[in-house]
Scaffold this active site. Structure first.
Site, PDB file in Angstrom:
ATOM      1  N   GLU A 129       0.831  -1.216   0.000  1.00  0.00           N
ATOM      2  CA  GLU A 129       0.000   0.000   0.000  1.00  0.00           C
ATOM      3  C   GLU A 129       0.862   1.261   0.000  1.00  0.00           C
ATOM      4  OE1 GLU A 129      -1.477   1.862   3.403  1.00  0.00           O
ATOM      5  OE2 GLU A 129      -1.095   0.171   4.742  1.00  0.00           O
ATOM      6  N   LYS A 181      -5.346  10.940   0.727  1.00  0.00           N
ATOM      7  CA  LYS A 181      -5.469   9.588   1.289  1.00  0.00           C
ATOM      8  C   LYS A 181      -6.723   8.970   0.676  1.00  0.00           C
ATOM      9  CE  LYS A 181      -6.675   7.418   5.681  1.00  0.00           C
ATOM     10  NZ  LYS A 181      -6.993   7.711   7.092  1.00  0.00           N
ATOM     11  N   VAL A 187      -5.384   0.470   2.988  1.00  0.00           N
ATOM     12  CA  VAL A 187      -5.550  -0.982   2.860  1.00  0.00           C
ATOM     13  C   VAL A 187      -6.780  -1.284   1.995  1.00  0.00           C
ATOM     14  CG1 VAL A 187      -6.160  -3.079   4.146  1.00  0.00           C
ATOM     15  CG2 VAL A 187      -4.330  -1.574   4.984  1.00  0.00           C
ATOM     16  N   ASP A 190     -16.647   5.788  14.136  1.00  0.00           N
ATOM     17  CA  ASP A 190     -15.424   5.701  13.333  1.00  0.00           C
ATOM     18  C   ASP A 190     -14.942   4.251  13.234  1.00  0.00           C
ATOM     19  OD1 ASP A 190     -13.100   6.052  11.955  1.00  0.00           O
ATOM     20  OD2 ASP A 190     -12.283   7.609  13.263  1.00  0.00           O
ATOM     21  N   SER A 246     -12.962   1.871  10.387  1.00  0.00           N
ATOM     22  CA  SER A 246     -12.227   1.962   9.120  1.00  0.00           C
ATOM     23  C   SER A 246     -12.933   1.189   8.012  1.00  0.00           C
ATOM     24  CB  SER A 246     -10.825   1.393   9.295  1.00  0.00           C
ATOM     25  OG  SER A 246     -10.156   1.369   8.052  1.00  0.00           O
ATOM     26  N   ASP A 271     -11.452  -0.288   5.897  1.00  0.00           N
ATOM     27  CA  ASP A 271     -10.648  -1.506   5.678  1.00  0.00           C
ATOM     28  C   ASP A 271     -11.437  -2.756   6.074  1.00  0.00           C
ATOM     29  OD1 ASP A 271      -8.579   0.233   5.046  1.00  0.00           O
ATOM     30  OD2 ASP A 271      -7.374  -0.241   6.830  1.00  0.00           O
ATOM     31  N   LYS A 319      -2.661  -1.407  15.573  1.00  0.00           N
ATOM     32  CA  LYS A 319      -2.186  -0.580  16.692  1.00  0.00           C
ATOM     33  C   LYS A 319      -3.302  -0.436  17.708  1.00  0.00           C
ATOM     34  CE  LYS A 319       1.390   2.282  14.755  1.00  0.00           C
ATOM     35  NZ  LYS A 319       1.316   2.601  13.322  1.00  0.00           N
TER      36      LYS A 319
HETATM   37  N1  PSU Z   1      -2.380   1.658  10.730  1.00  0.00           N
HETATM   38  C1  PSU Z   1      -1.018   1.712  10.830  1.00  0.00           C
HETATM   39  N2  PSU Z   1      -0.320   2.286   9.830  1.00  0.00           N
HETATM   40  C2  PSU Z   1      -0.930   2.806   8.713  1.00  0.00           C
HETATM   41  C3  PSU Z   1      -2.359   2.729   8.622  1.00  0.00           C
HETATM   42  C4  PSU Z   1      -3.032   2.141   9.651  1.00  0.00           C
HETATM   43  O1  PSU Z   1      -0.469   1.260  11.817  1.00  0.00           O
HETATM   44  O2  PSU Z   1      -0.242   3.346   7.829  1.00  0.00           O
HETATM   45  C5  PSU Z   1      -3.050   3.276   7.395  1.00  0.00           C
HETATM   46  C6  PSU Z   1      -3.411   2.165   6.397  1.00  0.00           C
HETATM   47  O3  PSU Z   1      -3.289   2.674   5.090  1.00  0.00           O
HETATM   48  C7  PSU Z   1      -4.881   1.908   6.694  1.00  0.00           C
HETATM   49  C8  PSU Z   1      -5.354   3.301   7.022  1.00  0.00           C
HETATM   50  O4  PSU Z   1      -5.591   1.348   5.622  1.00  0.00           O
HETATM   51  O5  PSU Z   1      -4.295   3.870   7.780  1.00  0.00           O
HETATM   52  C9  PSU Z   1      -6.653   3.299   7.788  1.00  0.00           C
HETATM   53  O6  PSU Z   1      -7.173   4.598   7.838  1.00  0.00           O
HETATM   54  P1  PSU Z   1      -8.665   4.805   8.398  1.00  0.00           P
HETATM   55  O7  PSU Z   1      -8.586   4.452   9.851  1.00  0.00           O
HETATM   56  O8  PSU Z   1      -8.935   6.261   8.156  1.00  0.00           O
HETATM   57  O9  PSU Z   1      -9.547   3.891   7.606  1.00  0.00           O
HETATM   58 MN    MN Z   2     -11.905   6.443  10.238  1.00  0.00          MN
END
Ligand code: PSU
Ligand code: MN
Length: 311
Positions: free
Chosen positions: A25, A87, A107, A139, A141, A143, A160
């Site tokens: 990614e 992003k 992701v 919230d 993700s 993903d 994390k």
């Molecule tokens: N978690 C990490 N490192 C990252 C990401 C998540 O430890 O770089 C990135 C990945 O690209 C993941 C995105 O898909 O953050 C998720 O963002 P959001 O929570 O806004 O969906």
């Molecule tokens: Mn989010």
């Protein structure tokens, strides 16, 4: 081939020959790590995939084209641009294409592009998930929905603990996404090998992971798989240290009213700052470790596919 997709020639050749390819990614490059370690890491991860017998395909949107496999100059552009680069998750793809814009894929978006290209194995650091306090913020993700619907296996070091790991596992279970512990019985928590959350499914050999992927997709189940690969012990960080940094980062985010897609990059950057070089060094090592496992799984998956064709 999808008319909006471009394959790097090396990726196209490998896919045409049925050789193993690993997707990577680009949000991790623009939004997950600081310059210049982001560029160094992106290139080192590609090398690691190559040295373990697969072809890397770093994925992004470049000038409105979905791109599987980037040039070094394109990776550098995404690294230098940092937070100024868009992003891109599932919902953002049509807009970037329409604007002929450039963006770094999460992701979720990386899975979409990988699946369009015919790439089944993807390595990253950590996936997005259900945020702490999601019962109020909603919230979650994108993903996780993507894992539910798009047939790509994601090798990661868990997630994390900026996230609610328990709710993330519940969500994945509801949506039928297998979470496989690679040589572990516990969900790894990114910087540390343990989270306290047990996993029911453990696989110790990459070839067996490839067999599980074939089983899932032969059954017509579609969707993705999380392959949770703990950080090597010599690079793991003590949980108390990371937890303190995460708590401080979450408090800062709340105080500053950070919302939406900005939340994850904000927390990642803040945790990096608060833990200094240590967490970044660990982050880099766990991504390399995931690249190695993904290459091995992709190689076994390609072998299995060849044998199935020949039988
Ligand atoms: N978690 C990490 N490192 C990252 C990401 C998540 O430890 O770089 C990135 C990945 O690209 C993941 C995105 O898909 O953050 C998720 O963002 P959001 O929570 O806004 O969906
Ligand atoms: Mn989010």
């Amino acid at each position: 081939m999808n008319p909006l997709l471009d394959l790097h020639p090396e990726v196209a050749a490998a896919l045409a020959d049925g050789r193993p390819v690993v997707a990577l990614e680009s949000t991790i490059i623009s939004h997950g790590m600081p310059w210049p370690q982001n560029l160094e890491t992106a290139l080192a991860v590609e090398d690691e995939v190559r040295r373990h017998g697969a072809v890397p395909a770093t994925i992004a949107v470049i000038g409105g084209r979905l791109q599987a496999g980037l040039t070094q100059a394109q990776i550098e552009q995404l690294g230098r641009g940092g937070s100024a680069v868009a992003k891109v998750s599932r919902r953002d793809l049509p807009y970037l294409v329409m604007r002929a814009a450039t963006g770094a894929t999460t992701v979720a978006a990386t899975m979409i592009v990988a699946a369009l290209a015919g790439i089944r194995v993807f390595a990253t650091g950590g996936i997005g998930g259900v945020h702490r306090g999601a019962e109020a913020s909603f919230d979650i993700s994108a993903d996780l929905q993507e894992l539910a619907r798009t047939p790509v296996a994601v090798v990661c070091a868990g997630a994390k603990s900026i996230l609610d790991l328990g709710l993330t596992l519940e969500y994945l279970e509801t949506h039928g996404v297998p979470v496989i512990g690679y040589r572990t019985d516990e969900l790894p928590a990114f910087f540390s090998r343990d989270s306290g959350f047990a996993l029911e499914q453990r696989i110790d050999e990459p070839a067996d992971i490839a067999r599980l992927l074939h089983a899932k997709w032969t059954l017509g189940l579609g969707g993705g798989v999380v392959i949770a690969n703990p950080i090597p012990p010599e690079h793991a960080l003590p949980r108390e240290r990371i937890d303190a940094a995460i708590a401080a980062a979450l408090a800062d985010a709340q105080r500053q009213g950070v919302q939406g897609k900005a939340v994850t990059p904000f927390l990642l950057a803040r945790v990096n700052e608060l833990t200094g070089g240590h967490s970044l060094a660990s982050n880099i090592q766990l991504v390399l470790n995931n690249a190695r496992l993904a290459a091995a799984v992709a190689a076994s998956f390609a072998d299995h596919a060849r044998q199935t064709r020949e039988a």
